[in-house]
Design a protein around this motif. Sequence first.
Motif, PDB file in Angstrom:
ATOM      1  N   THR A 161      -0.740   0.710  -8.393  1.00 16.36           N
ATOM      2  CA  THR A 161      -1.043   1.049  -7.007  1.00 16.36           C
ATOM      3  C   THR A 161      -0.725   2.504  -6.731  1.00 16.36           C
ATOM      4  O   THR A 161      -1.519   3.242  -6.124  1.00 16.36           O
ATOM      5  CB  THR A 161      -0.242   0.145  -6.057  1.00 16.36           C
ATOM      6  OG1 THR A 161      -0.489  -1.226  -6.399  1.00 16.36           O
ATOM      7  CG2 THR A 161      -0.637   0.384  -4.610  1.00 16.36           C
ATOM      8  N   VAL A 215      -6.434  -2.880   4.719  1.00 13.02           N
ATOM      9  CA  VAL A 215      -5.229  -3.712   4.653  1.00 13.02           C
ATOM     10  C   VAL A 215      -5.194  -4.674   5.832  1.00 13.02           C
ATOM     11  O   VAL A 215      -4.850  -5.853   5.685  1.00 13.02           O
ATOM     12  CB  VAL A 215      -3.966  -2.833   4.619  1.00 13.02           C
ATOM     13  CG1 VAL A 215      -2.727  -3.693   4.369  1.00 13.02           C
ATOM     14  CG2 VAL A 215      -4.077  -1.752   3.544  1.00 13.02           C
ATOM     15  N   ASP A 229       0.836  -1.204   0.000  1.00 13.26           N
ATOM     16  CA  ASP A 229       0.000   0.000   0.000  1.00 13.26           C
ATOM     17  C   ASP A 229       0.868   1.250   0.000  1.00 13.26           C
ATOM     18  O   ASP A 229       0.459   2.298   0.503  1.00 13.26           O
ATOM     19  CB  ASP A 229      -0.968   0.002   1.187  1.00 13.26           C
ATOM     20  CG  ASP A 229      -0.253   0.051   2.543  1.00 13.26           C
ATOM     21  OD1 ASP A 229       0.993  -0.034   2.569  1.00 13.26           O
ATOM     22  OD2 ASP A 229      -0.945   0.159   3.577  1.00 13.26           O
ATOM     23  N   THR A 281      -1.753   4.523   0.033  1.00 11.51           N
ATOM     24  CA  THR A 281      -2.695   4.311  -1.071  1.00 11.51           C
ATOM     25  C   THR A 281      -3.978   3.602  -0.661  1.00 11.51           C
ATOM     26  O   THR A 281      -4.884   3.470  -1.482  1.00 11.51           O
ATOM     27  CB  THR A 281      -2.038   3.499  -2.205  1.00 11.51           C
ATOM     28  OG1 THR A 281      -1.718   2.174  -1.731  1.00 11.51           O
ATOM     29  CG2 THR A 281      -0.790   4.192  -2.728  1.00 11.51           C
ATOM     30  N   CYS A 282      -4.067   3.150   0.581  1.00 15.34           N
ATOM     31  CA  CYS A 282      -5.258   2.389   0.975  1.00 15.34           C
ATOM     32  C   CYS A 282      -5.519   2.596   2.458  1.00 15.34           C
ATOM     33  O   CYS A 282      -4.576   2.725   3.260  1.00 15.34           O
ATOM     34  CB  CYS A 282      -5.035   0.897   0.694  1.00 15.34           C
ATOM     35  SG  CYS A 282      -6.509  -0.122   0.923  1.00 15.34           S
ATOM     36  N   HIS A 317      -8.965   3.890  -3.352  1.00 14.69           N
ATOM     37  CA  HIS A 317      -7.953   3.172  -2.589  1.00 14.69           C
ATOM     38  C   HIS A 317      -7.349   2.087  -3.475  1.00 14.69           C
ATOM     39  O   HIS A 317      -8.018   1.548  -4.360  1.00 14.69           O
ATOM     40  CB  HIS A 317      -8.578   2.548  -1.347  1.00 14.69           C
ATOM     41  CG  HIS A 317      -9.172   3.555  -0.411  1.00 14.69           C
ATOM     42  ND1 HIS A 317      -8.597   3.904   0.790  1.00 14.69           N
ATOM     43  CD2 HIS A 317     -10.304   4.311  -0.514  1.00 14.69           C
ATOM     44  CE1 HIS A 317      -9.327   4.818   1.392  1.00 14.69           C
ATOM     45  NE2 HIS A 317     -10.376   5.086   0.618  1.00 14.69           N
ATOM     46  N   GLY A 345      -4.085   4.818  -6.529  1.00 11.03           N
ATOM     47  CA  GLY A 345      -4.388   4.917  -5.108  1.00 11.03           C
ATOM     48  C   GLY A 345      -4.375   6.360  -4.633  1.00 11.03           C
ATOM     49  O   GLY A 345      -3.311   6.912  -4.348  1.00 11.03           O
ATOM     50  N   LEU A 366      -4.657  -1.433  -3.349  1.00 11.78           N
ATOM     51  CA  LEU A 366      -3.866  -2.394  -2.584  1.00 11.78           C
ATOM     52  C   LEU A 366      -3.309  -3.439  -3.533  1.00 11.78           C
ATOM     53  O   LEU A 366      -4.054  -4.034  -4.315  1.00 11.78           O
ATOM     54  CB  LEU A 366      -4.737  -3.077  -1.522  1.00 11.78           C
ATOM     55  CG  LEU A 366      -4.076  -4.206  -0.718  1.00 11.78           C
ATOM     56  CD1 LEU A 366      -2.927  -3.660   0.128  1.00 11.78           C
ATOM     57  CD2 LEU A 366      -5.112  -4.908   0.147  1.00 11.78           C
TER      58      LEU A 366
END
Length: 281
Positions: A211, A185, A174, A179-180, A222, A215, A224
Amino acid sequence: MVAPIVFNSPHSGRVYPPRFLAMTRLDHLSIRQSEDAFVDELFGRAPHLGAPLLRAHFPRAYLDVNREPWELDPTMFLEPLSDRFNTTSPRVAAGLGTLARVVAENKPIYRERLTLEDARMRIEGIYQPYHDALQKLLSESVTAFGVALLVDCHSMPRIGRHGERATPDIVLGDRYGTTCAPAVVDLVETIFTAAGLRVARNRPYAGGFCTRSYGRPHHGVHALQIEVSRHLYMNEATLEKNAGFEPLRQLLDRLIVTLIGLDFFSFAGTPLPEVEQAAAE
């Protein structure tokens, strides 16, 4: 689409153009060593469960859509490359740009240097439409649900020595938390660890171009990256499925069902703090 989840398998393509095969010095098995073999099948139930799965049919050795569009190695081409091309990235240095120079174990792909027209044909004809399709799916998700989660699906060679306890089976990327939503996660990690798998985060794979580029939690998207160790489901030398394939596919089915049933805003509704994107991947 019944949930704001989009699955992407950019490296599982195995349709090798005859012209490309005529250009390579490698045999059919060697050229396939860069594939994330069967990852599209492992996540293949996603569309039946209500989430789109975008997958490449073209192989990664031919074109890598998990790179910048013009991330090219100048030593591969007859013509000089201008400043508009990214020729100095770590991926290019490793021989793994948008058009790869090598496959696994640093084996050179091509007999002769390419023309820039070869690159333009692949990037303008395949790369750009692929990313247009991925962006469309994510935009449709945001329009319908107010949020989107991109799950970028990959496989990795077995890390470390056989039997080494610290060797991860799964690596979640991530971009070091940028990014998430962390709760998403955490949930994904819990599903894998509950099945007895060893999970690492961001090392050695923090997430590639998809990603990093898509993201954007502050904009409702988001991303992942999931890396699955190939030894769990296939023979890495022969590229044949092993007895672990079906149990792993069933586990990933459960992951897909869990993500689709998630109250996403309770997990991802809080914006992430502004942090600088990590450079490693």
